[in-house]
Motif scaffolding. Structure first.
Motif, short mmCIF file in Angstrom:
data_model
loop_
_atom_site.label_atom_id
_atom_site.label_comp_id
_atom_site.label_asym_id
_atom_site.label_seq_id
_atom_site.Cartn_x
_atom_site.Cartn_y
_atom_site.Cartn_z
N ASP A 137 0.84 -1.19 0.00
CA ASP A 137 0.00 0.00 0.00
C ASP A 137 0.88 1.25 0.00
O ASP A 137 2.02 1.21 0.46
N HIS A 138 0.36 2.34 -0.53
CA HIS A 138 1.13 3.57 -0.65
C HIS A 138 0.33 4.73 -0.09
O HIS A 138 -0.89 4.72 -0.12
N PRO A 139 1.03 5.76 0.37
CA PRO A 139 0.33 6.94 0.89
C PRO A 139 -0.49 7.61 -0.21
O PRO A 139 -0.12 7.59 -1.38
N ALA A 140 -1.58 8.20 0.19
CA ALA A 140 -2.45 8.97 -0.71
C ALA A 140 -3.11 10.05 0.12
O ALA A 140 -3.16 9.95 1.35
N LEU A 141 -3.63 11.05 -0.55
CA LEU A 141 -4.21 12.18 0.15
C LEU A 141 -5.71 12.29 -0.10
O LEU A 141 -6.19 11.99 -1.19
N ALA A 142 -6.41 12.73 0.93
CA ALA A 142 -7.83 13.05 0.83
C ALA A 142 -7.95 14.53 1.22
O ALA A 142 -6.99 15.12 1.72
N MET A 143 -9.11 15.12 1.00
CA MET A 143 -9.28 16.52 1.35
C MET A 143 -10.71 16.80 1.78
O MET A 143 -11.66 16.38 1.12
N LEU A 144 -10.84 17.51 2.89
CA LEU A 144 -12.13 17.99 3.38
C LEU A 144 -12.10 19.50 3.22
O LEU A 144 -11.14 20.16 3.64
N PHE A 145 -13.12 20.09 2.57
CA PHE A 145 -13.12 21.53 2.33
C PHE A 145 -14.54 22.05 2.14
O PHE A 145 -15.46 21.29 1.89
N SER A 146 -14.68 23.35 2.29
CA SER A 146 -15.96 24.02 2.04
C SER A 146 -15.82 24.88 0.79
O SER A 146 -14.81 25.57 0.62
N ASP A 147 -16.85 24.85 -0.06
CA ASP A 147 -16.83 25.67 -1.27
C ASP A 147 -17.35 27.07 -0.96
O ASP A 147 -17.69 27.39 0.19
N SER A 148 -17.44 27.92 -1.97
CA SER A 148 -17.86 29.30 -1.76
C SER A 148 -19.34 29.42 -1.36
O SER A 148 -19.75 30.47 -0.88
N LYS A 149 -20.12 28.34 -1.51
CA LYS A 149 -21.52 28.34 -1.09
C LYS A 149 -21.67 27.85 0.34
O LYS A 149 -22.78 27.77 0.86
N GLY A 150 -20.54 27.46 0.96
CA GLY A 150 -20.59 26.96 2.34
C GLY A 150 -20.89 25.48 2.43
O GLY A 150 -21.12 24.96 3.52
N ILE A 151 -20.91 24.77 1.31
CA ILE A 151 -21.15 23.33 1.31
C ILE A 151 -19.82 22.63 1.56
O ILE A 151 -18.81 22.96 0.96
N THR A 152 -19.82 21.66 2.47
CA THR A 152 -18.60 20.92 2.80
C THR A 152 -18.55 19.64 1.98
O THR A 152 -19.53 18.92 1.86
N TRP A 153 -17.36 19.36 1.44
CA TRP A 153 -17.13 18.21 0.57
C TRP A 153 -15.93 17.42 1.06
O TRP A 153 -15.00 17.99 1.63
N LEU A 154 -15.94 16.13 0.81
CA LEU A 154 -14.79 15.28 1.07
C LEU A 154 -14.38 14.65 -0.26
O LEU A 154 -15.20 14.04 -0.94
N ARG A 155 -13.12 14.83 -0.62
CA ARG A 155 -12.56 14.15 -1.80
C ARG A 155 -11.72 13.01 -1.23
O ARG A 155 -10.76 13.23 -0.52
N THR A 156 -12.10 11.77 -1.50
CA THR A 156 -11.43 10.60 -0.94
C THR A 156 -10.09 10.36 -1.64
O THR A 156 -9.83 10.93 -2.70
N PRO A 157 -9.24 9.48 -1.08
CA PRO A 157 -7.95 9.19 -1.72
C PRO A 157 -8.09 8.65 -3.15
O PRO A 157 -7.18 8.79 -3.95
N LYS A 158 -9.23 8.05 -3.46
CA LYS A 158 -9.46 7.52 -4.82
C LYS A 158 -10.20 8.52 -5.70
O LYS A 158 -10.56 8.21 -6.82
N GLY A 159 -10.46 9.73 -5.19
CA GLY A 159 -11.05 10.79 -6.00
C GLY A 159 -12.56 10.95 -5.91
O GLY A 159 -13.11 11.85 -6.53
N LEU A 160 -13.23 10.10 -5.15
CA LEU A 160 -14.69 10.21 -5.01
C LEU A 160 -15.02 11.51 -4.29
O LEU A 160 -14.39 11.86 -3.29
N LEU A 161 -16.01 12.25 -4.78
CA LEU A 161 -16.45 13.50 -4.18
C LEU A 161 -17.73 13.24 -3.40
O LEU A 161 -18.73 12.81 -3.98
N ILE A 162 -17.70 13.49 -2.09
CA ILE A 162 -18.85 13.21 -1.22
C ILE A 162 -19.30 14.51 -0.55
O ILE A 162 -18.51 15.21 0.07
#
Length: 194
Positions: A137-162
């Motif tokens: 297994d190898h390191p990968a990055l995910a990201m939790l962020f809020s857009d300009s509308k205030g909606i919070t999103w999670l981008r998983t290490p495999k790229g899925l947007l939740i």
């Protein structure tokens, strides 16, 4: 007389069937219109978030001092964070995970994170701490962020947007003991450490 009742009755019967068919066709068309509207609204809602790719690791050895290495237990890696949208994103948590991580937010195995109050449009080169590689297994990055509308999103290490509801974000942050706190300058933090 027989012909009068059944002749009229048959016309009424076929008229009723035709009216029912018209109502049914209208209901189906209305349902399709509602579904198309929901789909279009979902695309508009995701418009900015879909332009934000999570960070990714690059094959460059980062320049990091011994002092920085002692501050956070982990393996330093060079990474890029890309916001392709034309607007900034807010309250950004860049999360160190691994490629085989679950797509379930609560089972992603986060080891380290960096917090940024705001990330402007464009590409940002950063150094992140990871748990390293092991067992295929190898390191990968995910990201939790809020857009300009205030909606919070999670981008998983495999790229899925939740899309993350407020309760889900709070639970996610509690599960991994993640705190934005004073880390707005992009300081690396080991999960569960103050």
């Amino acid at each position: 007389m027989f012909n009068f009742f059944f002749g009229q009755g048959m016309n009424t019967f076929w008229g009723a069937i035709g009216a029912f068919g018209t109502v049914l066709a209208f209901a189906v068309a209305l349902g399709q219109l509602v579904n198309q509207s929901k789909y279009k609204n979902r695309l508009l809602e995701m418009e900015q978030a879909s332009e934000v790719s999570s960070g990714w690791l690059v094959d460059e050895r980062p320049n990091i001092s011994e002092e920085e290495m002692r501050q956070v237990n982990g393996i330093p890696s060079s990474a890029r964070l890309n916001n392709n949208s034309s607007l900034p994103i807010y309250n950004v948590f860049l999360l160190s995970s691994h490629l085989r991580a679950s797509e379930n937010p609560m089972d992603m195995g986060i080891s380290h994170y960096k917090h940024f109050d705001i990330v402007a449009p464009g590409e940002k080169n950063i150094i992140v701490m990871t748990g390293g590689s092991g067992a295929g297994d190898h390191p990968a990055l995910a990201m939790l962020f809020s857009d300009s509308k205030g909606i919070t999103w999670l981008r998983t290490p495999k790229g899925l947007l939740i899309k993350m509801k407020k309760e889900m974000v709070n639970e996610f942050l509690m599960v991994y003991k993640i705190d934005g706190g004073p880390y707005g300058n992009g300081q690396s933090v080991e999960v569960g450490k103050p």
